[in-house]
Design an enzyme around this catalytic site. Structure first.
Site, PDB file in Angstrom:
ATOM      1  CG  PHE A 114     -12.164  18.433  67.647  1.00 28.98           C
ATOM      2  CD1 PHE A 114     -12.526  17.647  66.556  1.00 28.98           C
ATOM      3  CD2 PHE A 114     -10.933  18.193  68.237  1.00 28.98           C
ATOM      4  CE1 PHE A 114     -11.676  16.650  66.076  1.00 28.98           C
ATOM      5  CE2 PHE A 114     -10.075  17.217  67.766  1.00 28.98           C
ATOM      6  CZ  PHE A 114     -10.459  16.437  66.680  1.00 28.98           C
ATOM      7  CE  LYS A 115     -10.820  13.298  68.880  1.00 29.97           C
ATOM      8  NZ  LYS A 115      -9.853  14.199  69.516  1.00 29.97           N
ATOM      9  CG  ASP A 116     -18.731  16.645  72.575  1.00 25.68           C
ATOM     10  OD1 ASP A 116     -18.884  15.433  72.784  1.00 25.68           O
ATOM     11  OD2 ASP A 116     -18.378  17.451  73.451  1.00 25.68           O
TER      12      ASP A 116
END
Ligand SMILES: *Cc1c(COP(=O)(O)O)cnc(C)c1O
Length: 467
Positions: A114-116
Site C-alpha cells: 500500500f506504500k506505493d
C-alpha cells in the site's frame, strides 16, 4: 485555507509545501491540519463510482491550501494512477471474500504494498515542487520493509532528490530487501542498520531534528510522519466505502497496523465525513497499540520478529496525531505525555479518555500461528491467497464484526508474493512475483551496513552526497 500546526508546540501555522518539505516539525511534533475539511453527503453521492483520480483530487485539494492549482494536482494524479505504475484500472479494487466481507487490494503498485499509493504520488509532487523552486532535497527514510522499496521506486528517477533508506539488518523478508537493494541508481542509497525498525526511525527523527544538518542537506521524510502520506492514503477509504454504499450505509474497516499511519488515514476520512462505523486496528505479537486500547497505557516492549515483519514496531509515530485530537488539540497536554514517554518510557491517559478512544477504535492482536491458520482458512474458503499482514487484519475483522448488515473491509496491504515463505507454509502454494519483478532474486545488491550510531550514519550520508 488550511494551515498546519505541530502536535507539540505553538509556532506559526505552516503551509502545505513547508510541511511536506520539512517532514517533521522542529519541536519534534508532527504536523496536522488546523481544521478538517468536509466532504458532505451530496459530494459523496457525486463521487460514488467516479475514477480514483477524481476522488483523490477532491479529497486532497482542500489540504493543499491553494499551494498547487487544482488542475496541476489533477495532472499529477492522472500521471500517478492512470499511467503504467498501477496495474489495475480500479487502482484499489475490492474483492469479496464472504457474504458481507471484502478485501481492499492495495498491492497493484510497482512494489506491491500500500506504500506505493501515497509514495508514487509524493515522488511526482516533490519533483514538481523542486523543479519550480530550483531546489534539491535529501530524503531520509526508515523502513520495516515496504516503505523503503516504495520510496526508492518513487524517487529513483528524480534528479533533484537523493534518497537514503535505513532498514533493520536481517529483519525484512528477502524479497523486501532485494526490492530496495537491487535498484542501481546514483541517487539511491541503502543502509542496513544493526538494530530494529524503531532504531531506524529514531535515527531518522534525530537527523530531521538536527537543524544544521537538516538545513545543510535539505532533509525531508517519506515515512508517514510526513503529512502528505496520510492525506494520500485517505483516498482509498473513500473509494471503497462509496463503492459499498456510502454515504447511504456505513462501512467497517480493519487495518493491519505498525506505525499507526494507515489506520490514522481512515480516521481522517471519518473526520471528513465518511460514514466509517467500526474502525479496527490489528497488531501482530508486537501489540503495544492493542494493549494501549485495552489499558490506556502506552508502554513499549521488546520488538519481537514475526511473520508479518512490516508491523514489528513498538513506537508508533502517528499515534501522536490521534492523541492530539483525543486531548482536544491542546499542544501542552501532548507535550506533557511525550516528555513523560521520553523520561519514563511510558505514558497513560485517563479512564474517561480511554472510553472515548474505545468508541473510536477497536483493537485486536494476532499471533504467528493464528496468522498462518487465517491464511489457510481464507484460501480454503475462497481460493484467494492473502499475505500475512492481511491475515492479521482478517483475523481481527472476524473477531470484532458484530452486525452482518454492515460491509466489512480488510485492507490487503501487501501482495502475497512479498512473503512467499509464510504463504507457502500456510497453504502449500508458493505465490509468484509479477512479471516486472521476475529476476529479482538474481540481481546484484547494493547496501552499506552501519551500526545504530547517529554520528556514523550522518557522516556516511554527507560523504555520499554530491559536493
Ligand atoms: C507499512 C505496512 C503496514 C503498517 O502500516 P502503518 O501505516 O505503519 O501502520 C502493514 N502492512 C504492510 C504490508 C506494510 O507494508
Amino acid at each position: 485555507m488550511i494551515r498546519y500546526v505541530s502536535t507539540r508546540g505553538p509556532g506559526d501555522p505552516k503551509s502545505f509545501l513547508d510541511v511536506m518539505l520539512a517532514g517533521l516539525a522542529p519541536d519534534g511534533g508532527l504536523y496536522v491540519p488546523d481544521t478538517w475539511p468536509e466532504i458532505d453527503r451530496a459530494m459523496q453521492e457525486h463521487l460514488a463510482g467516479a475514477p480514483y483520480t477524481l476522488v483523490a483530487g477532491t479529497i486532497m485539494n482542500p489540504f493543499l491550501g491553494g499551494m498547487i492549482s487544482a488542475s496541476t494536482l489533477q495532472q499529477i494524479l492522472v500521471d500517478t494512477y492512470d499511467g503504467d505504475s498501477f496495474n489495475h484500472t480500479a487502482v484499489a479494487p475490492l474483492t469479496q471474500i464472504g457474504p458481507s466481507a471484502w478485501i481492499l487490494e492495495l498491492y497493484h503498485g510497482p512494489t506491491l504494498s500500500f506504500k506505493d499509493y501515497a509514495l508514487q504520488f509524493i515522488g511526482r509532487l516533490f519533483d514538481h515542487i523542486l523543479e519550480q523552486k530550483k531546489q534539491k532535497l535529501t530524503i531520509v527514510g526508515a523502513t520495516s520493509g515496504d516503505t523503503g522499496s516504495a520510496a526508492i521506486e518513487a524517487c529513483k528517477g528524480c534528479k533533484n532528490i537523493n534518497t537514503f533508506i535505513l532498514h533493520p539488518k536481517d529483519r525484512t523478508s528477502d524479497v523486501q530487501r532485494r526490492q530496495m537493494t537491487t535498484v542501481d541508481a546514483p541517487n539511491i542509497h541503502n543502509i542496513a542498520i544493526e538494530g530494529n525498525f524503531d532504531d531506524c526511525q529514531a535515527l531518522v527523527k534525530a537527523m530531521l531534528l538536527d537543524q544544521k544538518l537538516s538545513q545543510d542537506l535539505h532533509l525531508s521524510a517519506v515515512n508517514s510522519i510526513n503529512w502528505a502520506r496520510i492525506m494520500a492514503q485517505s483516498v482509498y477509504y473513500f473509494t471503497a466505502a462509496l463503492a459499498l454504499g456510502a454515504p447511504h450505509r456505513p462501512v467497517n474497516f480493519t487495518v493491519p497496523t505498525g506505525n499507526f499511519g494507515n489506520v490514522y488515514s481512515a480516521f481522517v476520512a471519518r473526520r471528513m465525513g465518511l460514514p466509517i462505523q467500526k474502525l479496527t486496528l490489528a497488531t501482530n505479537r508486537n501489540d503495544i497499540l492493542t494493549r494501549f486500547f485495552e489499558t490506556g497505557e502506552m508502554k513499549p516492549d521488546k520488538v519481537m520478529p514475526s511473520i508479518s515483519p512490516s508491523m514489528d514496531i513498538q513506537v508508533s509515530s502517528n499515534f501522536e496525531r490521534y492523541l492530539f485530537d483525543l486531548l482536544r488539540r491542546e499542544q501542552g497536554s501532548v507535550n506533557t505525555l511525550m516528555n513523560e514517554f521520553r523520561a519514563h518510557k511510558a505514558f497513560g491517559i485517563s479512564q474517561e479518555k480511554l472510553k472515548e478512544a474505545n468508541r473510536e477504535f477497536s483493537a485486536d492482536r494476532c499471533s504467528d500461528p493464528e496468522t498462518i491458520t487465517m491464511m489457510r482458512e481464507c484460501y480454503e474458503a475462497t481460493g484467494i491467497l492473502i499475505d500475512p499482514h492481511t491475515a492479521v487484519g482478517l483475523h481481527a475483522a472476524m473477531r470484532t464484526q458484530e452486525d452482518p448488515t454492515i460491509p466489512s473491509v480488510v485492507l490487503a496491504c501487501a501482495h502475497p508474493a512479498k512473503f512467499p515463505d509464510a504463504v507457502e507454509q500456510a497453504t502449500g502454494i508458493r505465490p509468484q512475483l509479477p512479471l516486472h519483478l521476475a529476476g529479482l532474486m538474481d540481481k546484484t545488491e547494493h547496501f552499506t551496513v552501519l551500526p545504530n550510531d547517529l554520528n556514523k550514519v550522518t557522516t556516511f550520508i554527507r560523504s555520499e552526497l554530491p559536493k
